[in-house]
Structure formats: structure tokens, C-alpha cells
Design an enzyme around this catalytic site. Structure first.
Site, PDB file in Angstrom:
ATOM      1  N   ARG A  86       0.821  -1.201   0.000  1.00 22.50           N
ATOM      2  CA  ARG A  86       0.000   0.000   0.000  1.00 22.50           C
ATOM      3  C   ARG A  86       0.862   1.261   0.000  1.00 22.50           C
ATOM      4  O   ARG A  86       0.325   2.365   0.046  1.00 22.50           O
ATOM      5  CB  ARG A  86      -0.852   0.021   1.264  1.00 22.50           C
ATOM      6  CG  ARG A  86      -2.325  -0.291   1.038  1.00 22.50           C
ATOM      7  CD  ARG A  86      -2.920  -0.370   2.427  1.00 22.50           C
ATOM      8  NE  ARG A  86      -4.322  -0.131   2.510  1.00 22.50           N
ATOM      9  CZ  ARG A  86      -5.224  -1.107   2.671  1.00 22.50           C
ATOM     10  NH1 ARG A  86      -4.877  -2.361   2.641  1.00 22.50           N
ATOM     11  NH2 ARG A  86      -6.481  -0.798   2.851  1.00 22.50           N
ATOM     12  N   ARG A 125     -20.903  -0.842   4.414  1.00 24.03           N
ATOM     13  CA  ARG A 125     -20.241  -2.096   4.782  1.00 24.03           C
ATOM     14  C   ARG A 125     -20.655  -2.595   6.160  1.00 24.03           C
ATOM     15  O   ARG A 125     -20.759  -1.826   7.110  1.00 24.03           O
ATOM     16  CB  ARG A 125     -18.731  -1.886   4.816  1.00 24.03           C
ATOM     17  CG  ARG A 125     -18.088  -2.064   3.483  1.00 24.03           C
ATOM     18  CD  ARG A 125     -16.602  -2.049   3.703  1.00 24.03           C
ATOM     19  NE  ARG A 125     -15.890  -2.244   2.467  1.00 24.03           N
ATOM     20  CZ  ARG A 125     -14.567  -2.252   2.377  1.00 24.03           C
ATOM     21  NH1 ARG A 125     -13.836  -2.048   3.465  1.00 24.03           N
ATOM     22  NH2 ARG A 125     -13.979  -2.435   1.236  1.00 24.03           N
ATOM     23  N   ARG A 169      -9.004   7.445   5.324  1.00 25.09           N
ATOM     24  CA  ARG A 169      -8.483   6.319   4.526  1.00 25.09           C
ATOM     25  C   ARG A 169      -8.301   6.742   3.074  1.00 25.09           C
ATOM     26  O   ARG A 169      -7.339   6.351   2.428  1.00 25.09           O
ATOM     27  CB  ARG A 169      -9.433   5.120   4.610  1.00 25.09           C
ATOM     28  CG  ARG A 169      -9.376   4.445   5.965  1.00 25.09           C
ATOM     29  CD  ARG A 169     -10.470   3.443   6.123  1.00 25.09           C
ATOM     30  NE  ARG A 169     -10.260   2.257   5.319  1.00 25.09           N
ATOM     31  CZ  ARG A 169     -11.225   1.409   4.978  1.00 25.09           C
ATOM     32  NH1 ARG A 169     -12.469   1.647   5.333  1.00 25.09           N
ATOM     33  NH2 ARG A 169     -10.944   0.340   4.275  1.00 25.09           N
TER      34      ARG A 169
HETATM   35  P1  AMP Z   1      -8.500  -3.292   4.391  1.00 24.22           P
HETATM   36  O1  AMP Z   1      -9.383  -4.354   4.946  1.00 24.22           O
HETATM   37  O2  AMP Z   1      -7.570  -3.786   3.310  1.00 24.22           O
HETATM   38  O3  AMP Z   1      -9.260  -2.063   3.963  1.00 24.22           O
HETATM   39  O4  AMP Z   1      -7.528  -2.810   5.578  1.00 24.22           O
HETATM   40  C1  AMP Z   1      -8.048  -2.275   6.771  1.00 24.22           C
HETATM   41  C2  AMP Z   1      -6.991  -1.490   7.532  1.00 24.22           C
HETATM   42  O5  AMP Z   1      -5.869  -2.337   7.843  1.00 24.22           O
HETATM   43  C3  AMP Z   1      -6.379  -0.327   6.780  1.00 24.22           C
HETATM   44  O6  AMP Z   1      -7.183   0.856   6.858  1.00 24.22           O
HETATM   45  C4  AMP Z   1      -5.046  -0.164   7.514  1.00 24.22           C
HETATM   46  O7  AMP Z   1      -5.228   0.443   8.778  1.00 24.22           O
HETATM   47  C5  AMP Z   1      -4.654  -1.598   7.759  1.00 24.22           C
HETATM   48  N1  AMP Z   1      -3.874  -2.161   6.632  1.00 24.22           N
HETATM   49  C6  AMP Z   1      -4.227  -3.168   5.793  1.00 24.22           C
HETATM   50  N2  AMP Z   1      -3.268  -3.424   4.889  1.00 24.22           N
HETATM   51  C7  AMP Z   1      -2.271  -2.538   5.139  1.00 24.22           C
HETATM   52  C8  AMP Z   1      -1.002  -2.274   4.542  1.00 24.22           C
HETATM   53  N3  AMP Z   1      -0.561  -2.961   3.473  1.00 24.22           N
HETATM   54  N4  AMP Z   1      -0.243  -1.293   5.086  1.00 24.22           N
HETATM   55  C9  AMP Z   1      -0.642  -0.594   6.157  1.00 24.22           C
HETATM   56  N5  AMP Z   1      -1.829  -0.770   6.750  1.00 24.22           N
HETATM   57  C10 AMP Z   1      -2.649  -1.743   6.272  1.00 24.22           C
END
Ligand code: AMP
Length: 221
Positions: A86, A125, A169
Site C-alpha cells: 500500500r 459495509r 483512509r
Molecule cells: P482493508 O481491509 O484492506 O481495507 O484494511 C483495513 C486497515 O488495515 C487499513 O485501513 C489499515 O489500517 C490496515 N492495513 C491493511 N493493509 C495494510 C497495509 N498494506 N499497510 C498498512 N496498513 C494496512
């Protein structure tokens, strides 16, 4: 298969990654799921990342890359990375981790969608408090409102789906993740998916692209 699904939060890449993992019999490696599971189980990792997730901030690169190395790169052969990398730093970490093992990415699918469509999706969601299954009140509703189809658990708004957290986000995405589109395009790894179509149509197109990625790997084109 080693592929990355890239895109803004709410692009539907998690749903597509889940479907494709099943179809191609590979692992679905979602860093968001790994972090949420660790939080739900009260693990040390969960305590370390909770504040970031609740505030819509990115977990630090070093910790995230370490978790991915242990739980994915070093333990699984074929996977779809969903939500990692990310940041440019994470993309470099990934490149190095793969290189050290004599491996490389086969491709990156970018799920492209405008911001107003994202906001509509994210505020709807829901997540099962018991088993973690994902729903959406408009696009993927459960059979019975508020109840998980899979385990009968109670559905809740995800802690990172408040309007304030969504704003943060998206800002994080724009600043830190969007540059990866260019990064992977320059390496000729990027393929675009129009993520505004309805989920089954996106699935159809994603599958075609993934077959293409696998074909090019086999023929070396
Ligand atoms: P997601 O379910 O992919 O939207 O991830 C939810 C949350 O997890 C994000 O808003 C971040 O706080 C954290 N997160 C997930 N993947 C990453 C990543 N590759 N790098 C940093 N934080 C992450």
C-alpha cells in the site's frame, strides 16, 4: 500465481480476491483480514495495530512487511495479495523479499473506481462480529437484515467505516497508495479493471485478466 490486487478501499477488490482465490485454488492473503483477526483474537499483533485500523491510518511499513513475509511470502506458494503493498516502501520490501527467494510477481490488477462511488460503498459495509464475514447493505446484503448468513452472528458497522475514518483512509490512499499505479505500470506489470461495474461483471473481467497473466507467465511474453 503471485499477484497483487491494488485499488482504493471500497473498490471491491477484497470480494474479487476471495472469488478468484477459490476459482484458481490459491491463497487469499489480505493484510486487513490478518490485522482484524489478530485484533479479534487479542493477539499482540492485534494490540499493536488496533489504533491504526480504528482511525483509518496505515500500519507502519516495517511491521506490515514483516507480517506479510512471515504469513504469506515464506509460507505460501500461490497467492493473491489483497491490500498489500500500500506504499512505495512496501512495494520495494515485497520486491526484495521475492528476489531473495528467486521469485517475482506475475502481475498487478488495479481496480479503478471514482471517489464518489467509493463513499457510497464504504458507508454500507457490515461485518459479522462473530466470524468476520463481510456484507454490504446494498450490494451484498445478508438474507436476514443484521444477521450473518454463515454463522447467525450479529452484523456491525466496521469500526473503520465511519465517514470520518473513510475520509482519512481516502486521503491516505491518494497520498501513499496511488503512486503504486505508476510504479507497477513502469514495470509493465499493471492491468486495469473497471471496478464500477456490478460485482459479477467485475468477476468475469478479473478472471479473464488473471488467465492472461498466467498465460504470459507460461509463454514468457
Ligand atoms: P482493508 O481491509 O484492506 O481495507 O484494511 C483495513 C486497515 O488495515 C487499513 O485501513 C489499515 O489500517 C490496515 N492495513 C491493511 N493493509 C495494510 C497495509 N498494506 N499497510 C498498512 N496498513 C494496512
Amino acid at each position: 500465481m503471485k499477484v497483487v490486487f491494488l485499488g482504493p478501499p471500497g473498490a471491491g477488490k477484497g470480494t474479487q480476491a476471495q472469488r478468484m482465490a477459490k476459482r484458481f485454488a490459491v491463497s487469499h492473503a489480505s493484510t486487513g483480514d490478518i490485522f482484524r483477526r489478530a485484533m479479534a483474537q487479542g493477539l499482540r499483533l492485534g494490540l499493536e495495530v488496533a489504533d491504526y485500523l480504528d482511525n483509518g491510518k496505515l500500519v507502519p511499513d516495517e511491521l506490515t512487511s514483516r507480517v506479510v513475509a512471515e504469513m504469506v511470502i515464506e509460507s505460501v506458494e500461490d497467492y493473491i495479495l489483497d491490500g498489500y503493498p500500500r506504499t512505495i516502501q512496501q512495494a520495494r520490501d515485497l520486491e526484495r523479499m521475492l528476489l531473495e527467494r528467486g521469485e517475482a510477481l506475475d502481475g498487478v490488477l488495479f481496480f479503478d473506481i471514482p471517489e464518489d462511488a467509493i463513499i457510497e460503498r464504504l458507508t454500507g459495509r457490515r461485518i459479522c462480529a462473530q466470524c468476520g464475514a463481510n456484507y454490504h447493505i446494498v450490494f451484498m446484503p445478508p438474507a436476514k437484515s443484521g444477521i450473518c448468513d454463515r454463522c447467525g452472528g450479529e452484523l456491525r458497522v466496521r469500526s473503520d467505516s465511519s465517514e470520518q475514518a473513510i475520509g482519512k483512509r481516502l486521503a491516505e490512499y491518494r497520498e501513499k497508495t496511488l503512486p503504486l499505479v505508476e510504479f507497477y505500470d513502469q514495470k509493465n506489470l499493471l492491468r486495469r479493471v473497471d471496478a464500477t461495474a456490478e460485482p459479477d461483471e467485475v468477476t468475469r473481467r478479473t478472471e479473464i485478466l488473471l488467465r492472461d497473466v498466467l498465460m504470459s507467465r507460461q509463454t514468457g511474453t
